[in-house]
Design a protein around this motif. Structure first.
Motif, PDB file in Angstrom:
ATOM      1  N   ASP A  12      -7.263   1.989  -8.357  1.00 21.77           N
ATOM      2  CA  ASP A  12      -5.986   2.487  -8.864  1.00 21.77           C
ATOM      3  C   ASP A  12      -5.044   1.293  -8.773  1.00 21.77           C
ATOM      4  N   VAL A  13      -4.940   0.550  -9.874  1.00 21.52           N
ATOM      5  CA  VAL A  13      -4.337  -0.781  -9.837  1.00 21.52           C
ATOM      6  C   VAL A  13      -3.157  -0.871 -10.788  1.00 21.52           C
ATOM      7  N   PHE A  14      -2.108  -1.567 -10.345  1.00 21.74           N
ATOM      8  CA  PHE A  14      -0.966  -1.818 -11.220  1.00 21.74           C
ATOM      9  C   PHE A  14      -0.742  -3.324 -11.329  1.00 21.74           C
ATOM     10  N   GLY A  15       0.077  -3.719 -12.283  1.00 22.30           N
ATOM     11  CA  GLY A  15       0.282  -5.152 -12.526  1.00 22.30           C
ATOM     12  C   GLY A  15      -0.580  -5.579 -13.696  1.00 22.30           C
TER      13      GLY A  15
ATOM     14  N   LYS B 263     -16.877   9.969   7.583  1.00 15.72           N
ATOM     15  CA  LYS B 263     -15.972   9.021   8.235  1.00 15.72           C
ATOM     16  C   LYS B 263     -15.040   8.373   7.212  1.00 15.72           C
ATOM     17  N   MET B 264     -13.818   8.080   7.664  1.00 11.02           N
ATOM     18  CA  MET B 264     -12.826   7.413   6.823  1.00 11.02           C
ATOM     19  C   MET B 264     -12.422   6.096   7.476  1.00 11.02           C
ATOM     20  N   PHE B 265     -12.434   5.030   6.680  1.00 10.74           N
ATOM     21  CA  PHE B 265     -12.048   3.708   7.156  1.00 10.74           C
ATOM     22  C   PHE B 265     -10.903   3.214   6.275  1.00 10.74           C
ATOM     23  N   LEU B 266      -9.813   2.801   6.899  1.00 10.45           N
ATOM     24  CA  LEU B 266      -8.644   2.342   6.141  1.00 10.45           C
ATOM     25  C   LEU B 266      -8.335   0.883   6.442  1.00 10.45           C
ATOM     26  N   PHE B 267      -8.215   0.090   5.381  1.00  5.28           N
ATOM     27  CA  PHE B 267      -7.742  -1.285   5.458  1.00  5.28           C
ATOM     28  C   PHE B 267      -6.358  -1.310   4.815  1.00  5.28           C
ATOM     29  N   PHE B 268      -5.346  -1.621   5.611  1.00  7.88           N
ATOM     30  CA  PHE B 268      -3.981  -1.573   5.093  1.00  7.88           C
ATOM     31  C   PHE B 268      -3.279  -2.900   5.324  1.00  7.88           C
ATOM     32  N   GLY B 269      -2.693  -3.447   4.262  1.00  8.05           N
ATOM     33  CA  GLY B 269      -1.988  -4.714   4.349  1.00  8.05           C
ATOM     34  C   GLY B 269      -0.504  -4.564   4.104  1.00  8.05           C
ATOM     35  N   CYS B 270       0.307  -5.284   4.883  1.00 13.01           N
ATOM     36  CA  CYS B 270       1.754  -5.313   4.698  1.00 13.01           C
ATOM     37  C   CYS B 270       2.283  -6.614   5.302  1.00 13.01           C
TER      38      CYS B 270
ATOM     39  N   CYS C  31      -6.391   0.375  -3.945  1.00  9.35           N
ATOM     40  CA  CYS C  31      -5.144   0.729  -4.605  1.00  9.35           C
ATOM     41  C   CYS C  31      -4.075  -0.307  -4.299  1.00  9.35           C
ATOM     42  N   GLY C  32      -3.389  -0.763  -5.342  1.00  7.84           N
ATOM     43  CA  GLY C  32      -2.319  -1.737  -5.168  1.00  7.84           C
ATOM     44  C   GLY C  32      -2.241  -2.677  -6.347  1.00  7.84           C
ATOM     45  N   HIS C  33      -1.652  -3.826  -6.134  1.00  8.63           N
ATOM     46  CA  HIS C  33      -1.460  -4.789  -7.210  1.00  8.63           C
ATOM     47  C   HIS C  33      -2.798  -5.390  -7.644  1.00  8.63           C
ATOM     48  N   SER C  34      -2.860  -5.756  -8.925  1.00 14.95           N
ATOM     49  CA  SER C  34      -4.097  -6.283  -9.487  1.00 14.95           C
ATOM     50  C   SER C  34      -4.561  -7.563  -8.792  1.00 14.95           C
ATOM     51  N   LEU C  35      -3.623  -8.393  -8.329  1.00 14.91           N
ATOM     52  CA  LEU C  35      -4.012  -9.622  -7.636  1.00 14.91           C
ATOM     53  C   LEU C  35      -4.748  -9.297  -6.341  1.00 14.91           C
ATOM     54  N   MET C  36      -4.235  -8.314  -5.607  1.00 14.25           N
ATOM     55  CA  MET C  36      -4.908  -7.877  -4.394  1.00 14.25           C
ATOM     56  C   MET C  36      -6.279  -7.309  -4.718  1.00 14.25           C
ATOM     57  N   ALA C  37      -6.353  -6.497  -5.774  1.00 18.60           N
ATOM     58  CA  ALA C  37      -7.618  -5.874  -6.161  1.00 18.60           C
ATOM     59  C   ALA C  37      -8.661  -6.917  -6.525  1.00 18.60           C
ATOM     60  N   ASP C  38      -8.249  -7.975  -7.223  1.00 16.21           N
ATOM     61  CA  ASP C  38      -9.171  -9.053  -7.558  1.00 16.21           C
ATOM     62  C   ASP C  38      -9.683  -9.733  -6.295  1.00 16.21           C
ATOM     63  N   GLY C  39      -8.771  -9.980  -5.358  1.00 16.63           N
ATOM     64  CA  GLY C  39      -9.169 -10.615  -4.112  1.00 16.63           C
ATOM     65  C   GLY C  39     -10.150  -9.771  -3.320  1.00 16.63           C
ATOM     66  N   VAL C  40      -9.928  -8.460  -3.318  1.00 19.09           N
ATOM     67  CA  VAL C  40     -10.823  -7.541  -2.600  1.00 19.09           C
ATOM     68  C   VAL C  40     -12.206  -7.528  -3.244  1.00 19.09           C
TER      69      VAL C  40
ATOM     70  N   GLY D 239       0.912  -2.285   0.973  1.00 19.92           N
ATOM     71  CA  GLY D 239       2.226  -1.750   0.633  1.00 19.92           C
ATOM     72  C   GLY D 239       2.151  -0.298   0.197  1.00 19.92           C
ATOM     73  N   SER D 240       2.822   0.014  -0.915  1.00 17.86           N
ATOM     74  CA  SER D 240       2.803   1.388  -1.423  1.00 17.86           C
ATOM     75  C   SER D 240       1.436   1.774  -1.975  1.00 17.86           C
ATOM     76  N   GLY D 241       0.497   0.835  -1.986  1.00 17.58           N
ATOM     77  CA  GLY D 241      -0.880   1.150  -2.370  1.00 17.58           C
ATOM     78  C   GLY D 241      -1.564   2.108  -1.413  1.00 17.58           C
ATOM     79  N   ILE D 242      -0.905   2.407  -0.294  1.00 17.96           N
ATOM     80  CA  ILE D 242      -1.447   3.379   0.650  1.00 17.96           C
ATOM     81  C   ILE D 242      -1.260   4.811   0.137  1.00 17.96           C
ATOM     82  N   ALA D 243      -0.458   4.988  -0.903  1.00 19.92           N
ATOM     83  CA  ALA D 243      -0.049   6.318  -1.383  1.00 19.92           C
ATOM     84  C   ALA D 243      -1.204   7.303  -1.565  1.00 19.92           C
ATOM     85  N   PRO D 244      -2.207   7.016  -2.402  1.00 17.62           N
ATOM     86  CA  PRO D 244      -3.250   8.031  -2.611  1.00 17.62           C
ATOM     87  C   PRO D 244      -4.065   8.297  -1.360  1.00 17.62           C
ATOM     88  N   PHE D 245      -4.132   7.322  -0.451  1.00 17.89           N
ATOM     89  CA  PHE D 245      -4.937   7.496   0.756  1.00 17.89           C
ATOM     90  C   PHE D 245      -4.299   8.488   1.714  1.00 17.89           C
TER      91      PHE D 245
END
Length: 252
Positions: free
Chosen positions: A245-248, A129-136, A201-210, A104-110
């Motif tokens: 960079d986590v919120f929640g 090299k830059m690798f992006l994993f983006f979820g929506c 970057c994103g919600h804390s639940l996502m960060a824990d899962g990652v 989601g908006s966790g893509i902001a800093p990237f």
């Protein structure tokens, strides 16, 4: 609070007491999604407009306080300030690969990261090299910056882009942590052999899962037991190569 009081009419609260006990509205923090090298006189933000219905989607519609206020294009001065985030910035060594993971908006800093790296390349500087994993949710409504990402990939700024859709029609539900494990061989090589930096970057639940997914990546791709995998993850964190960079709610 008003919704609760409206639902439970037997509860009677003195208004003065209620106002004295309610906390003040807290500031909203947003990651900067621009590069000072590209727009030196601007700070750009990426926001998700929050809206939802209470009572399991059957009740009145509610809106995010800050996002809906900004979305109304208010003709007033908005107080704001910059907060330093020294632990969440590009590596000093520009040749180091970076792994960016957000939803989601966790893509902001990237966005700020790839704009910075694009400017470096245009100036003839070497860039890792830059690798992006983006979820929506799905590619039709939530894949923000899709055109920009395709352009960055075409120009070689982004080396690889991995999408994870949780509500894509005709496809199995997938989250960024699932994509992380799917790309375990690549990620293990980048982290262990090329000393890549990881950004989440994103919600804390996502960060824990990652973070849990990286433990499984090390176990599987590195042929380690659980203890050895956690020790490697801890070492990457202690080396300052795992950035969040986590919120929640705070996570462990």
């Amino acid at each position: 609070m008003a919704d609760v009081l409206n639902e439970f009419h037997s509860v009677h609260v003195d208004p003065e007491f209620l106002l004295s006990e309610l906390p003040l509205l807290q500031p909203r923090y947003y990651s900067i999604s621009s590069s000072q090298k590209v727009t030196p006189d601007e700070v750009q933000l990426t926001m998700d407009l929050v809206s939802y219905h209470i009572h399991d989607g059957m009740g009145p519609k509610r809106f995010g306080i800050c996002s809906s206020f900004i979305n109304s294009f208010p003709n007033v001065d908005i107080p704001c300030y910059l907060r330093s985030a020294p632990a969440f910035r590009l590596p000093d060594n520009k040749k180091v690969p970076i792994i960016m993971i957000g939803a989601g908006s966790g893509i902001a800093p990237f966005r700020g990261f790839w704009l910075q790296r694009q400017a470096d390349l245009q100036n003839g500087e070497e860039s890792g090299k830059m690798f992006l994993f983006f979820g929506c949710r799905n590619s039709q409504t939530d894949s923000i910056y899709g055109t920009d990402l395709a352009d960055m990939a075409r120009k070689g700024v982004l080396h690889e882009l991995f999408y994870a859709y949780s509500q894509e029609k005709g496809h199995k539900k997938q989250y960024v942590q699932d994509q992380v494990f799917k790309q375990r061989s690549l990620l293990y090589w980048l982290i262990v052999n090329e000393k890549a930096h990881i950004y989440v970057c994103g919600h804390s639940l996502m960060a824990d899962g990652v973070k849990k997914s990286f433990g499984k990546v090390f176990e599987n791709a590195g042929k380690m037991n659980e203890t050895e995998a956690q020790e490697l993850l801890t070492q990457v964190i202690n080396d300052g190569r795992y950035h969040e960079d986590v919120f929640g709610l705070l996570h462990r």
